[in-house]
Design a protein around this motif. Structure first.
Motif, mmCIF file in Angstrom:
data_model
loop_
_atom_site.group_PDB
_atom_site.id
_atom_site.type_symbol
_atom_site.label_atom_id
_atom_site.label_comp_id
_atom_site.label_asym_id
_atom_site.label_seq_id
_atom_site.Cartn_x
_atom_site.Cartn_y
_atom_site.Cartn_z
ATOM 1 N N GLU A 8 54.352 -2.927 42.444
ATOM 2 C CA GLU A 8 54.643 -2.046 41.319
ATOM 3 C C GLU A 8 53.856 -0.740 41.435
ATOM 4 O OE1 GLU A 8 54.774 -2.063 36.430
ATOM 5 O OE2 GLU A 8 53.537 -3.555 37.456
ATOM 6 N N GLN A 9 52.569 -0.853 41.755
ATOM 7 C CA GLN A 9 51.754 0.346 41.899
ATOM 8 C C GLN A 9 52.297 1.248 43.000
ATOM 9 O OE1 GLN A 9 47.483 -0.218 42.013
ATOM 10 N NE2 GLN A 9 47.592 -1.910 40.561
ATOM 11 N N SER A 10 52.714 0.661 44.101
ATOM 12 C CA SER A 10 53.266 1.438 45.214
ATOM 13 C C SER A 10 54.513 2.208 44.807
ATOM 14 C CB SER A 10 53.620 0.519 46.386
ATOM 15 O OG SER A 10 52.484 -0.102 46.880
ATOM 16 N N ILE A 11 55.362 1.557 44.056
ATOM 17 C CA ILE A 11 56.593 2.220 43.602
ATOM 18 C C ILE A 11 56.242 3.426 42.742
ATOM 19 C CG2 ILE A 11 58.642 1.960 42.140
ATOM 20 C CD1 ILE A 11 58.659 -1.044 43.108
ATOM 21 N N TYR A 12 55.310 3.250 41.806
ATOM 22 C CA TYR A 12 54.941 4.376 40.942
ATOM 23 C C TYR A 12 54.206 5.477 41.702
ATOM 24 C CZ TYR A 12 56.770 2.107 36.837
ATOM 25 O OH TYR A 12 57.626 1.533 35.931
ATOM 26 N N VAL A 13 53.407 5.105 42.678
ATOM 27 C CA VAL A 13 52.757 6.127 43.525
ATOM 28 C C VAL A 13 53.825 6.974 44.202
ATOM 29 C CG1 VAL A 13 51.440 6.480 45.663
ATOM 30 C CG2 VAL A 13 50.585 4.905 43.917
ATOM 31 N N LEU A 14 54.816 6.322 44.784
ATOM 32 C CA LEU A 14 55.886 7.050 45.471
ATOM 33 C C LEU A 14 56.701 7.902 44.500
ATOM 34 C CD1 LEU A 14 56.894 4.215 47.924
ATOM 35 C CD2 LEU A 14 55.929 6.436 48.566
ATOM 36 N N LEU A 15 56.971 7.368 43.312
ATOM 37 C CA LEU A 15 57.723 8.137 42.319
ATOM 38 C C LEU A 15 56.925 9.359 41.863
ATOM 39 C CD1 LEU A 15 59.284 5.282 40.142
ATOM 40 C CD2 LEU A 15 60.385 6.616 41.947
ATOM 41 N N ILE A 16 55.636 9.191 41.665
ATOM 42 C CA ILE A 16 54.793 10.334 41.297
ATOM 43 C C ILE A 16 54.793 11.362 42.418
ATOM 44 C CG2 ILE A 16 52.389 11.075 40.954
ATOM 45 C CD1 ILE A 16 51.991 8.440 39.331
ATOM 46 N N LEU A 17 54.549 10.912 43.639
ATOM 47 C CA LEU A 17 54.475 11.845 44.765
ATOM 48 C C LEU A 17 55.803 12.566 45.000
ATOM 49 C CD1 LEU A 17 52.248 9.868 47.293
ATOM 50 C CD2 LEU A 17 51.579 11.777 45.800
ATOM 51 N N SER A 18 56.895 11.922 44.628
ATOM 52 C CA SER A 18 58.206 12.562 44.812
ATOM 53 C C SER A 18 58.368 13.771 43.902
ATOM 54 C CB SER A 18 59.339 11.566 44.565
ATOM 55 O OG SER A 18 59.524 11.322 43.186
ATOM 56 N N ARG A 19 57.574 13.844 42.844
ATOM 57 C CA ARG A 19 57.669 14.942 41.880
ATOM 58 C C ARG A 19 56.717 16.095 42.220
ATOM 59 N NH1 ARG A 19 62.159 14.399 39.489
ATOM 60 N NH2 ARG A 19 61.418 15.652 37.738
ATOM 61 N N VAL A 20 55.833 15.872 43.178
ATOM 62 C CA VAL A 20 54.854 16.891 43.574
ATOM 63 C C VAL A 20 55.571 17.964 44.393
ATOM 64 C CG1 VAL A 20 52.753 17.299 44.933
ATOM 65 C CG2 VAL A 20 52.972 15.222 43.546
ATOM 66 N N PRO A 21 55.323 19.242 44.071
ATOM 67 C CA PRO A 21 55.976 20.312 44.835
ATOM 68 C C PRO A 21 55.639 20.229 46.327
ATOM 69 C CG PRO A 21 54.898 21.201 42.873
ATOM 70 C CD PRO A 21 54.479 19.757 42.990
ATOM 71 N N ASP A 150 55.959 15.675 34.907
ATOM 72 C CA ASP A 150 56.042 16.918 35.678
ATOM 73 C C ASP A 150 55.003 17.938 35.216
ATOM 74 O OD1 ASP A 150 58.081 15.908 37.274
ATOM 75 O OD2 ASP A 150 59.676 16.760 36.033
ATOM 76 N N ARG A 151 54.777 18.016 33.902
ATOM 77 C CA ARG A 151 53.750 18.935 33.391
ATOM 78 C C ARG A 151 52.363 18.509 33.856
ATOM 79 N NH1 ARG A 151 57.167 18.923 28.951
ATOM 80 N NH2 ARG A 151 55.948 17.357 27.830
ATOM 81 N N TRP A 152 52.110 17.210 33.821
ATOM 82 C CA TRP A 152 50.822 16.685 34.281
ATOM 83 C C TRP A 152 50.613 17.026 35.757
ATOM 84 C CZ3 TRP A 152 50.100 12.777 37.983
ATOM 85 C CH2 TRP A 152 48.774 12.392 38.175
ATOM 86 N N ILE A 153 51.637 16.795 36.567
ATOM 87 C CA ILE A 153 51.536 17.110 37.999
ATOM 88 C C ILE A 153 51.272 18.600 38.183
ATOM 89 C CG2 ILE A 153 52.862 17.289 40.151
ATOM 90 C CD1 ILE A 153 54.178 14.580 39.348
ATOM 91 N N SER A 154 51.983 19.423 37.460
ATOM 92 C CA SER A 154 51.801 20.867 37.547
ATOM 93 C C SER A 154 50.370 21.268 37.193
ATOM 94 C CB SER A 154 52.797 21.553 36.621
ATOM 95 O OG SER A 154 52.794 22.927 36.817
ATOM 96 N N ASP A 155 49.831 20.655 36.150
ATOM 97 C CA ASP A 155 48.449 20.945 35.736
ATOM 98 C C ASP A 155 47.445 20.485 36.794
ATOM 99 O OD1 ASP A 155 49.439 21.986 33.377
ATOM 100 O OD2 ASP A 155 48.916 20.216 32.163
ATOM 101 N N VAL A 156 47.648 19.286 37.331
ATOM 102 C CA VAL A 156 46.723 18.744 38.323
ATOM 103 C C VAL A 156 46.765 19.558 39.610
ATOM 104 C CG1 VAL A 156 46.267 16.738 39.802
ATOM 105 C CG2 VAL A 156 46.759 16.397 37.397
ATOM 106 N N VAL A 157 47.936 19.926 40.040
ATOM 107 C CA VAL A 157 48.080 20.703 41.270
ATOM 108 C C VAL A 157 47.445 22.085 41.099
ATOM 109 C CG1 VAL A 157 49.786 21.853 42.750
ATOM 110 C CG2 VAL A 157 50.103 19.463 42.123
ATOM 111 N N ALA A 158 47.513 22.642 39.889
ATOM 112 C CA ALA A 158 46.966 23.967 39.622
ATOM 113 C C ALA A 158 45.437 23.977 39.527
ATOM 114 C CB ALA A 158 47.556 24.540 38.336
#
Length: 162
Positions: A8-21, A150-158
């Motif tokens: 389960e964790q692996s699936i969510y890791v991949l789903l999160i990473l898929s949203r990273v620019p 997506d907003r969280w990812i955008s904030d973290v990447v920034a």
């Protein structure tokens, strides 16, 4: 059969990473905090995903992890084997020899239980191969608003690296 929480964790890791620019990465610490899971266990999982070629690892101060291919090219079986291993899910102790005659005299034919479990394993493999991570993400989008992610990812990447 019990499948580890790592799947389960692996699936969510991949789903999160898929949203990273593209060209950006996320650290395992940031991901484990987001999922509220053990960082040491998540690092082990991500290492397995890197080893299987599902995730890229970028070393260095600004390094981290990114997905290696689109979600429509990753199926659940690939994730399953990355985390759970490629070995058989059932390894017979070949107790048939003792069950039939109480001793191993070499006259036993085949292990019926192994035959059944081979069929189960084949069906599990086929079922997992038929589900793409892109389908899972589409189902999530049908139920949830992933703009927050997506907003969280955008904030973290920034954020500048510490």
């Amino acid at each position: 059969m019990k499948i580890s929480s790592g799947l389960e964790q692996s699936i969510y890791v991949l789903l999160i990473l898929s949203r990273v620019p593209q060209g950006e990465t996320l650290s395992s610490i940031v991901i484990s905090e987001r999922l509220d899971v053990s960082h040491s266990y998540l690092k082990k999982i991500v290492k397995s995903l890197v080893h299987e070629g599902l995730v890229n690892s970028t070393p260095g101060k600004n390094g981290g992890f990114s997905i290696s291919r689109p979600l429509n090219e990753i199926n659940l079986y690939q994730v399953f084997t990355a985390v759970e291993g490629k070995g058989r899910i059932f390894n017979s102790q070949y107790l048939i020899k003792d069950f039939i005659e109480g001793t191993d005299n070499g006259n036993e034919k085949e292990c019926v239980i192994s035959q059944v479990m081979d069929t189960v394993e084949q069906k599990l493999r086929i079922s997992l191969q038929s589900v793409l991570l892109s389908q899972i993400l589409a189902n999530i989008k049908d139920i949830y608003d992933i703009d927050k992610l997506d907003r969280w990812i955008s904030d973290v990447v920034a954020e500048p690296a510490k």
